[in-house]
Design an enzyme around this catalytic site. Structure first.
Site, PDB file in Angstrom:
ATOM      1  CE  LYS A  86      -4.023   2.129   1.100  1.00  0.00           C
ATOM      2  NZ  LYS A  86      -3.816   2.953  -0.096  1.00  0.00           N
ATOM      3  CE  LYS A 110       4.764   7.568   6.555  1.00  0.00           C
ATOM      4  NZ  LYS A 110       4.059   8.689   5.957  1.00  0.00           N
ATOM      5  CE  LYS A 122       4.913   7.499  -1.515  1.00  0.00           C
ATOM      6  NZ  LYS A 122       4.189   7.760  -0.258  1.00  0.00           N
ATOM      7  CB  THR A 206      -1.636  13.779   7.144  1.00  0.00           C
ATOM      8  OG1 THR A 206      -1.766  12.772   6.147  1.00  0.00           O
ATOM      9  CG2 THR A 206      -0.175  13.949   7.503  1.00  0.00           C
ATOM     10  CG  ASN A 237      -3.419  17.945   3.205  1.00  0.00           C
ATOM     11  OD1 ASN A 237      -3.034  17.201   4.100  1.00  0.00           O
ATOM     12  ND2 ASN A 237      -4.644  17.883   2.725  1.00  0.00           N
ATOM     13  CB  SER A 364      -5.260   4.972   3.036  1.00  0.00           C
ATOM     14  OG  SER A 364      -5.163   6.053   2.154  1.00  0.00           O
TER      15      SER A 364
HETATM   16  P1  NAD Z   1       1.724  20.834   0.379  1.00  0.00           P
HETATM   17  O1  NAD Z   1       2.336  20.836  -0.967  1.00  0.00           O
HETATM   18  O2  NAD Z   1       0.254  20.898   0.528  1.00  0.00           O
HETATM   19  O3  NAD Z   1       2.339  22.044   1.256  1.00  0.00           O
HETATM   20  C1  NAD Z   1       3.722  22.217   1.420  1.00  0.00           C
HETATM   21  C2  NAD Z   1       3.961  23.496   2.221  1.00  0.00           C
HETATM   22  O4  NAD Z   1       5.380  23.607   2.436  1.00  0.00           O
HETATM   23  C3  NAD Z   1       3.530  24.769   1.519  1.00  0.00           C
HETATM   24  O5  NAD Z   1       3.099  25.720   2.469  1.00  0.00           O
HETATM   25  C4  NAD Z   1       4.823  25.237   0.845  1.00  0.00           C
HETATM   26  O6  NAD Z   1       4.828  26.647   0.595  1.00  0.00           O
HETATM   27  C5  NAD Z   1       5.822  24.860   1.906  1.00  0.00           C
HETATM   28  N1  NAD Z   1       7.179  24.690   1.370  1.00  0.00           N
HETATM   29  C6  NAD Z   1       7.542  24.150   0.192  1.00  0.00           C
HETATM   30  N2  NAD Z   1       8.884  24.222   0.045  1.00  0.00           N
HETATM   31  C7  NAD Z   1       9.347  24.800   1.164  1.00  0.00           C
HETATM   32  C8  NAD Z   1      10.654  25.158   1.613  1.00  0.00           C
HETATM   33  N3  NAD Z   1      11.730  24.963   0.833  1.00  0.00           N
HETATM   34  N4  NAD Z   1      10.777  25.737   2.826  1.00  0.00           N
HETATM   35  C9  NAD Z   1       9.683  25.963   3.590  1.00  0.00           C
HETATM   36  N5  NAD Z   1       8.442  25.661   3.220  1.00  0.00           N
HETATM   37  C10 NAD Z   1       8.278  25.088   2.021  1.00  0.00           C
HETATM   38  O7  NAD Z   1       2.313  19.513   1.098  1.00  0.00           O
HETATM   39  P2  NAD Z   1       1.669  18.678   2.295  1.00  0.00           P
HETATM   40  O8  NAD Z   1       0.737  17.671   1.735  1.00  0.00           O
HETATM   41  O9  NAD Z   1       1.218  19.605   3.365  1.00  0.00           O
HETATM   42  O10 NAD Z   1       2.975  17.882   2.781  1.00  0.00           O
HETATM   43  C11 NAD Z   1       3.964  18.498   3.573  1.00  0.00           C
HETATM   44  C12 NAD Z   1       4.932  17.438   4.077  1.00  0.00           C
HETATM   45  O11 NAD Z   1       4.201  16.443   4.804  1.00  0.00           O
HETATM   46  C13 NAD Z   1       5.679  16.673   2.978  1.00  0.00           C
HETATM   47  O12 NAD Z   1       6.958  16.339   3.445  1.00  0.00           O
HETATM   48  C14 NAD Z   1       4.841  15.421   2.801  1.00  0.00           C
HETATM   49  O13 NAD Z   1       5.611  14.360   2.260  1.00  0.00           O
HETATM   50  C15 NAD Z   1       4.443  15.162   4.246  1.00  0.00           C
HETATM   51  N6  NAD Z   1       3.265  14.323   4.326  1.00  0.00           N
HETATM   52  C16 NAD Z   1       2.052  14.791   3.915  1.00  0.00           C
HETATM   53  C17 NAD Z   1       0.944  13.959   3.975  1.00  0.00           C
HETATM   54  C18 NAD Z   1      -0.404  14.445   3.550  1.00  0.00           C
HETATM   55  O14 NAD Z   1      -1.371  13.673   3.678  1.00  0.00           O
HETATM   56  N7  NAD Z   1      -0.553  15.668   3.087  1.00  0.00           N
HETATM   57  C19 NAD Z   1       1.075  12.625   4.453  1.00  0.00           C
HETATM   58  C20 NAD Z   1       2.317  12.183   4.880  1.00  0.00           C
HETATM   59  C21 NAD Z   1       3.424  13.043   4.814  1.00  0.00           C
END
Ligand code: NAD
Length: 430
Positions: A86, A110, A122, A206, A237, A364
């Site tokens: 998954k 995880k 993945k 998340t 997000n 999920s």
């Molecule tokens: P997103 O794309 O919705 O938001 C990313 C945020 O980080 C934005 O505010 C962006 O402006 C900021 N950002 C981007 N580059 C940056 C930098 N160089 N310095 C500082 N800020 C920066 O992404 P998301 O879904 O919120 O995911 C964020 C992190 O959480 C990622 O590492 C992702 O892998 C991890 N994650 C997210 C989820 C999920 O369900 N959304 C699940 C597991 C892990």
């Protein structure tokens, strides 16, 4: 890349390549340590250090201008001894084999931590979705499913959204798979729109999971969440929902940032205003004059720091300057291994990414269960079930860290890899 190349002289591409390799090798390093702590021999490490299956596909897509473009995609399956694999599918120009492999191993960890009946998978496609039209994205999504259809399925390998993929893309992929198999297959993929069998609570899962981890971490540190000062890097997000949940729980969000910089107010920021003004990419800082850099943001005076943006943010260079007593990794890989040791030695409680961000895969799993049984739960039911899973997972890892006298990251790897190792052993693979 020559061994003498300095990091400063690397091109952007080779730096990204190097980061992916680092991610892969640091994952392997910690898995090796975790298996040794659990008493497994080297044969187990040989099995689990790489995915059992990696499929590379070439996907021809008719573009809107009539030309045909060929895209490269991957699907990696780390280990299916526990059950089907998954994990998400990302659309990004920097997708590469090493990254997809490492991320599939993380998904095994995880799923092990949260005790889900899955191994890790993945996928990814090397593409720039921001430069593609809606119809081109649809053709690419459907082409990817046709290309990987032999190795995926509701009881084989179940994809989900990841970077730059969303519920619309999941809907196209589910439709394509259902057409190929000639029956409706909602359990083939998760993160779907509600009307196609998506789960309540998936979008905020998340951030909910991170919030539950913070709730548990403050108890361990004897800090009251109400009034606690929180800094969050990233307002997408994960970061924005998290800010909202913590703000509503009475915490004081004193700093937040996006890719361009951050804002800071020791008296607490107006989160509802920021949520209202941010754009769909999670950016808001351009609306303000007095911004600080992301590096300054990480070193702000606070109780809880949540990196929720990108990897390699807390390193040996700044780990000594972190003021928070709790660091919760919502982002994937925001803290290097060296920095993990520094923070732990300084008595800072680090809640590692593979635990903190496990809320998404947990909901999920709930979506898949609901699809299989054809009976759907309310948002409250989903949240209650998520809470139980996250609290148990946190406790298990915290106790493992205490009893084995290891840091929380190694403890999380120990808990995460144990189930896969046991299942592989029972099946007689090792
Ligand atoms: P997103 O794309 O919705 O938001 C990313 C945020 O980080 C934005 O505010 C962006 O402006 C900021 N950002 C981007 N580059 C940056 C930098 N160089 N310095 C500082 N800020 C920066 O992404 P998301 O879904 O919120 O995911 C964020 C992190 O959480 C990622 O590492 C992702 O892998 C991890 N994650 C997210 C989820 C999920 O369900 N959304 C699940 C597991 C892990």
């Amino acid at each position: 890349m020559s061994a003498t190349t300095s990091i400063d002289t690397l091109t952007k591409e080779t730096q990204e390549e190097k980061e992916s390799l680092n991610l892969f090798y640091s994952t392997q390093t910690v898995i090796q340590k975790a298996l040794a702590k659990l008493g497994y021999n080297n044969e187990m490490f040989e099995l689990l250090k790489e995915p059992i299956r990696l499929l590379t596909v070439r996907i021809p897509v008719r573009m809107d201008d009539g030309s045909v473009k060929i895209f490269t995609g991957y699907r990696s399956q780390h280990n299916d001894s526990v059950g089907p694999t998954k994990g998400g599918v990302r659309f990004h120009p920097e997708v590469n084999e090493e990254e997809v492999k490492a991320l599939s191993i993380w998904m095994s960890l995880k799923c092990g931590i949260t005790n889900l009946p899955y191994g890790g998978g993945k996928g990814g496609i090397m593409c720039d979705p921001k430069q593609m039209s809606f119809r081109e994205l649809e053709r690419l999504s459907r082409g990817y499913v046709r290309a990987i259809s032999q190795v995926v399925g509701p009881t084989k390998d179940i994809p989900a959204p990841d970077v730059y993929t969303n519920s619309q893309i999941m809907a196209w992929m589910m439709d394509e798979y259902s057409r190929l198999r000639e029956f409706d297959s909602p359990g083939f993929i998760t993160g779907k729109p509600l009307v196609l069998g998506g789960s309540q609570g998936r979008e905020t899962a998340t951030a909910r999971g991170v919030t539950i981890c913070i709730d548990e971490a403050v108890k361990k540190k004897g800090i009251e969440l109400k009034g606690a000062r929180v800094v969050i890097q990233g307002f997408g997000n994960a970061g924005s929902y998290l800010a909202k949940f913590l703000h509503d729980a009475g915490a004081k969000i004193v700093g937040v940032s996006d890719v361009y910089g951050g804002i800071h107010d020791p008296n607490g920021l107006d989160i509802d205003y920021l949520l209202d003004r941010r754009d769909s990419f999670g950016t808001f800082s351009k609306l303000f004059d007095n911004t600080i850099s992301n590096q300054e943001l990480l070193e702000l005076d606070c109780d809880i720091l949540v990196p929720a943006a990108i990897s390699n943010q807390i390193t040996a260079k700044n780990a000594h300057n972190i003021k928070a007593s709790i660091v919760v990794e919502a982002a994937n890989g925001p803290t290097t291994l060296e920095a993990t040791h520094i923070l732990t030695d300084r008595g800072i409680l680090l809640v590692p990414d593979i635990l903190a961000s496990a809320g998404g895969v947990t909901v999920s799993y709930f979506e898949w269960v609901q699809n299989n049984q054809g009976y759907y739960w309310s948002e409250q039911e989903v949240e209650e079930k998520l809470c139980k899973v996250m609290v148990n997972s946190f406790d298990n890892i915290y106790q493992t860290a205490q009893s084995h006298k290891v840091d929380m990251r190694l403890a999380a790897y120990m808990v995460g890899i144990k189930k896969v190792a046991e299942a592989s052993q029972f099946r007689g693979w090792v």
